[in-house]
Design a protein around this motif. Structure first.
Motif, mmCIF file in Angstrom:
data_model
loop_
_atom_site.group_PDB
_atom_site.id
_atom_site.type_symbol
_atom_site.label_atom_id
_atom_site.label_comp_id
_atom_site.label_asym_id
_atom_site.label_seq_id
_atom_site.Cartn_x
_atom_site.Cartn_y
_atom_site.Cartn_z
ATOM 1 N N GLN A 320 8.915 0.147 -1.307
ATOM 2 C CA GLN A 320 7.526 0.430 -0.948
ATOM 3 C C GLN A 320 7.339 1.771 -0.244
ATOM 4 O O GLN A 320 6.487 2.576 -0.643
ATOM 5 C CB GLN A 320 6.982 -0.692 -0.045
ATOM 6 N N LYS A 321 8.128 2.025 0.780
ATOM 7 C CA LYS A 321 7.968 3.256 1.554
ATOM 8 C C LYS A 321 8.217 4.483 0.687
ATOM 9 O O LYS A 321 7.478 5.481 0.750
ATOM 10 C CB LYS A 321 8.918 3.248 2.747
ATOM 11 N N LEU A 322 9.265 4.425 -0.149
ATOM 12 C CA LEU A 322 9.592 5.548 -1.027
ATOM 13 C C LEU A 322 8.516 5.724 -2.101
ATOM 14 O O LEU A 322 8.145 6.855 -2.430
ATOM 15 C CB LEU A 322 10.961 5.334 -1.673
ATOM 16 N N ALA A 323 8.005 4.613 -2.658
ATOM 17 C CA ALA A 323 6.970 4.687 -3.679
ATOM 18 C C ALA A 323 5.716 5.374 -3.138
ATOM 19 O O ALA A 323 5.101 6.215 -3.819
ATOM 20 C CB ALA A 323 6.625 3.291 -4.187
ATOM 21 N N LYS A 324 5.333 5.016 -1.919
ATOM 22 C CA LYS A 324 4.154 5.629 -1.302
ATOM 23 C C LYS A 324 4.374 7.121 -1.067
ATOM 24 O O LYS A 324 3.469 7.944 -1.286
ATOM 25 C CB LYS A 324 3.819 4.924 0.010
ATOM 26 N N GLN A 325 5.601 7.498 -0.651
ATOM 27 C CA GLN A 325 5.915 8.900 -0.413
ATOM 28 C C GLN A 325 5.896 9.698 -1.715
ATOM 29 O O GLN A 325 5.418 10.839 -1.762
ATOM 30 C CB GLN A 325 7.296 9.014 0.255
ATOM 31 N N ILE A 326 6.384 9.082 -2.807
ATOM 32 C CA ILE A 326 6.380 9.759 -4.105
ATOM 33 C C ILE A 326 4.951 10.034 -4.563
ATOM 34 O O ILE A 326 4.627 11.136 -5.029
ATOM 35 C CB ILE A 326 7.132 8.916 -5.156
ATOM 36 N N LEU A 327 4.071 9.039 -4.430
ATOM 37 C CA LEU A 327 2.667 9.236 -4.802
ATOM 38 C C LEU A 327 2.010 10.319 -3.942
ATOM 39 O O LEU A 327 1.240 11.144 -4.445
ATOM 40 C CB LEU A 327 1.896 7.920 -4.666
ATOM 41 N N SER A 328 2.334 10.314 -2.669
ATOM 42 C CA SER A 328 1.777 11.318 -1.768
ATOM 43 C C SER A 328 2.248 12.718 -2.148
ATOM 44 O O SER A 328 1.460 13.675 -2.155
ATOM 45 C CB SER A 328 2.172 10.995 -0.321
ATOM 46 N N ASP A 329 3.536 12.850 -2.503
ATOM 47 C CA ASP A 329 4.076 14.155 -2.907
ATOM 48 C C ASP A 329 3.484 14.610 -4.235
ATOM 49 O O ASP A 329 3.198 15.801 -4.429
ATOM 50 C CB ASP A 329 5.606 14.081 -3.020
ATOM 51 N N LEU A 330 3.307 13.685 -5.167
ATOM 52 C CA LEU A 330 2.677 14.042 -6.440
ATOM 53 C C LEU A 330 1.273 14.588 -6.209
ATOM 54 O O LEU A 330 0.851 15.550 -6.851
ATOM 55 C CB LEU A 330 2.613 12.822 -7.361
ATOM 56 N N SER A 331 0.554 13.971 -5.286
ATOM 57 C CA SER A 331 -0.815 14.372 -5.004
ATOM 58 C C SER A 331 -0.882 15.746 -4.335
ATOM 59 O O SER A 331 -1.757 16.552 -4.640
ATOM 60 C CB SER A 331 -1.500 13.324 -4.128
ATOM 61 N N SER A 332 0.065 16.018 -3.425
ATOM 62 C CA SER A 332 0.008 17.251 -2.638
ATOM 63 C C SER A 332 0.754 18.418 -3.284
ATOM 64 O O SER A 332 0.405 19.575 -3.059
ATOM 65 C CB SER A 332 0.596 17.008 -1.234
ATOM 66 N N ASP A 344 1.074 -3.654 -6.020
ATOM 67 C CA ASP A 344 1.266 -3.573 -4.571
ATOM 68 C C ASP A 344 0.345 -2.513 -3.987
ATOM 69 O O ASP A 344 0.566 -1.311 -4.151
ATOM 70 C CB ASP A 344 2.733 -3.233 -4.272
ATOM 71 N N LEU A 345 -0.717 -2.938 -3.310
ATOM 72 C CA LEU A 345 -1.688 -1.995 -2.755
ATOM 73 C C LEU A 345 -1.118 -1.183 -1.609
ATOM 74 O O LEU A 345 -1.624 -0.093 -1.311
ATOM 75 C CB LEU A 345 -2.930 -2.755 -2.267
ATOM 76 N N SER A 346 -0.048 -1.656 -0.976
ATOM 77 C CA SER A 346 0.490 -0.966 0.195
ATOM 78 C C SER A 346 1.147 0.362 -0.158
ATOM 79 O O SER A 346 1.392 1.186 0.724
ATOM 80 C CB SER A 346 1.503 -1.867 0.915
ATOM 81 N N ILE A 347 1.466 0.598 -1.435
ATOM 82 C CA ILE A 347 2.133 1.847 -1.802
ATOM 83 C C ILE A 347 1.134 2.962 -2.087
ATOM 84 O O ILE A 347 1.534 4.116 -2.285
ATOM 85 C CB ILE A 347 3.037 1.658 -3.042
ATOM 86 N N VAL A 348 -0.157 2.637 -2.093
ATOM 87 C CA VAL A 348 -1.174 3.631 -2.443
ATOM 88 C C VAL A 348 -1.572 4.420 -1.200
ATOM 89 O O VAL A 348 -2.035 3.844 -0.208
ATOM 90 C CB VAL A 348 -2.420 2.953 -3.044
ATOM 91 N N PRO A 349 -1.411 5.749 -1.214
ATOM 92 C CA PRO A 349 -1.808 6.559 -0.062
ATOM 93 C C PRO A 349 -3.299 6.481 0.187
ATOM 94 O O PRO A 349 -4.095 6.212 -0.712
ATOM 95 C CB PRO A 349 -1.389 7.987 -0.471
ATOM 96 N N GLU A 350 -3.675 6.735 1.437
ATOM 97 C CA GLU A 350 -5.088 6.668 1.831
ATOM 98 C C GLU A 350 -5.923 7.736 1.147
ATOM 99 O O GLU A 350 -7.158 7.601 1.021
ATOM 100 C CB GLU A 350 -5.219 6.800 3.354
ATOM 101 N N THR A 351 -5.276 8.819 0.694
ATOM 102 C CA THR A 351 -6.013 9.924 0.078
ATOM 103 C C THR A 351 -6.446 9.590 -1.367
ATOM 104 O O THR A 351 -7.273 10.312 -1.937
ATOM 105 C CB THR A 351 -5.140 11.186 0.041
ATOM 106 N N PHE A 352 -5.924 8.520 -1.955
ATOM 107 C CA PHE A 352 -6.276 8.142 -3.314
ATOM 108 C C PHE A 352 -7.632 7.435 -3.316
ATOM 109 O O PHE A 352 -7.867 6.526 -2.517
ATOM 110 C CB PHE A 352 -5.222 7.218 -3.913
ATOM 111 N N LYS A 353 -8.499 7.830 -4.225
ATOM 112 C CA LYS A 353 -9.787 7.165 -4.365
ATOM 113 C C LYS A 353 -9.585 5.899 -5.208
ATOM 114 O O LYS A 353 -8.992 5.950 -6.269
ATOM 115 C CB LYS A 353 -10.790 8.089 -5.065
#
Length: 357
Positions: A320-332, A344-353
């Motif tokens: 979970q923690k790594l998945a969320k970080q990967i999505l965050s890095d893809l976004s930034s 799993d909703l917990s892996i979605v960064p807050e910046t995702f609409k």
């Protein structure tokens, strides 16, 4: 090398598969020609030597050879030449008999291409008008009143026709350039169907999809502008280095590859392999775990950075923690528009609409 026709079209594996097929076909015919030549070579040399020897004997002792022997010699030479003459005649007959069929096929292909080009031209004109009137400068694509139905099982009470099953009903949304989105919804709510419509794999029952002009080719969505990862996507048999070159004309450097795999926490694992980036991935990279394979698939997104990134449950099997970080890095770290789905909703960064389907 693919898990389904859907992934074949949604990935750049089609280019790789076509190239592999053409190379294999070329090597096959080359090998067949070599084998046939080698198999006939000893016989040809042996027969040639015999003919030369006989010719020499007859030419050097003509005064002692009567007319009947000369006739016999001529028959021997003719008999030895007959198989070659027969082969020439057979090939000539084959070519002449198939030439008419070949010409007919070529004419049909040219006619079909001319017809498709005329349709594409008409669609491009209509498509262009939609782009100019409906998309803002900051929008990548827009879904306008999208509905999708499919025919269910045939029923006797419905005159043998299947009942229409509703998947998506009158859905509209505009995706902006460089923004990140998360599709929410219960299982079977139509998330994957919507992604297929966005990717132009499916045509909506009603409504329209309008793309930015740069995303299109001949009036249709150009899949080269898409990088797609699902939970059941297969990795072709190739080296890790070759995998990062799929779908691009520019071969990434080792530094770029290691930077990408570092962002998905695979650097140590790749370095621990005996051949590093030259390690051959076979049987869907069975040497890697499910989560490691998904991370390898995602890492290529950091290098390609196309206009649109789609992860349809693509982070399945990743912690979970790594998945969320990967999505965050893809976004930034990319300028791509990102659309993802996940249970799993917990892996979605807050910046995702978040978009509810």
């Amino acid at each position: 090398i693919i898990s389904s026709p859907r992934t074949y079209f949604l990935t750049n594996y089609s280019l790789f598969a076509d190239k592999q097929y053409k190379d294999s076909e070329r090597h096959l015919w080359s090998s067949r020609s070599d084998v046939r030549f080698i198999s006939l070579l000893p016989r040809t040399i042996f027969e040639g030597i015999i003919i030369i020897v006989i010719t020499y004997i007859f030419s050097s002792s003509t005064s002692y050879i009567d007319e009947s022997s000369q006739i016999l010699f001529s028959l021997v030479v003719f008999a030895k030449s007959l198989p070659y003459l027969q082969a020439i005649l057979t090939n000539y007959t084959l070519v002449s008999s198939s030439s008419n069929v070949t010409l007919r096929i070529i004419k049909n292909i040219e006619k079909n291409l001319k017809y498709r080009n005329s349709i594409t031209t008409n669609n491009s004109i209509e498509y262009q008008s939609n782009i100019d009137t409906q998309l803002n400068d900051n929008e990548l694509l827009s879904l306008n009143n999208i509905s999708f139905f499919y025919q269910g099982k045939k029923e006797a009470k419905n005159n043998g026709k299947g009942r229409e099953v509703e998947i998506i009903n009158n859905f509209s949304y505009s995706f902006k350039i460089g923004e990140s989105y998360f599709l929410r919804g219960n299982s079977g709510s139509g998330k994957s169907t919507l992604l297929d419509i966005i990717s132009s794999i499916l045509t909506p029952t009603s409504g329209e999809v309008v793309y930015k002009k740069e995303l299109t080719s001949k009036g249709k969505f150009n899949l080269e502008n898409l990088e797609y990862v699902s939970q059941n996507l297969y990795i072709p048999t190739m080296t890790i280095r070759e995998y990062f070159s799929i779908g691009t004309d520019i071969v990434p450097s080792d530094e770029q590859i290691f930077e990408a795999i570092k962002l998905v926490n695979l650097e140590e694992i790749i370095l621990s392999l005996d051949y590093g980036l030259d390690t051959l991935l076979t049987h869907n990279a069975f040497t890697l775990s499910g989560g490691q394979r998904q991370r390898l698939l995602i890492s290529k997104m950091f290098i390609r950075q196309p206009s649109l990134l789609i992860l349809d449950e693509g982070l399945t099997g990743i912690e979970q923690k790594l998945a969320k970080q990967i999505l965050s890095d893809l976004s930034s770290r990319t300028n791509s528009t990102i659309i993802t789905t996940a249970h799993d909703l917990s892996i979605v960064p807050e910046t995702f609409k978040q978009i509810l389907i």
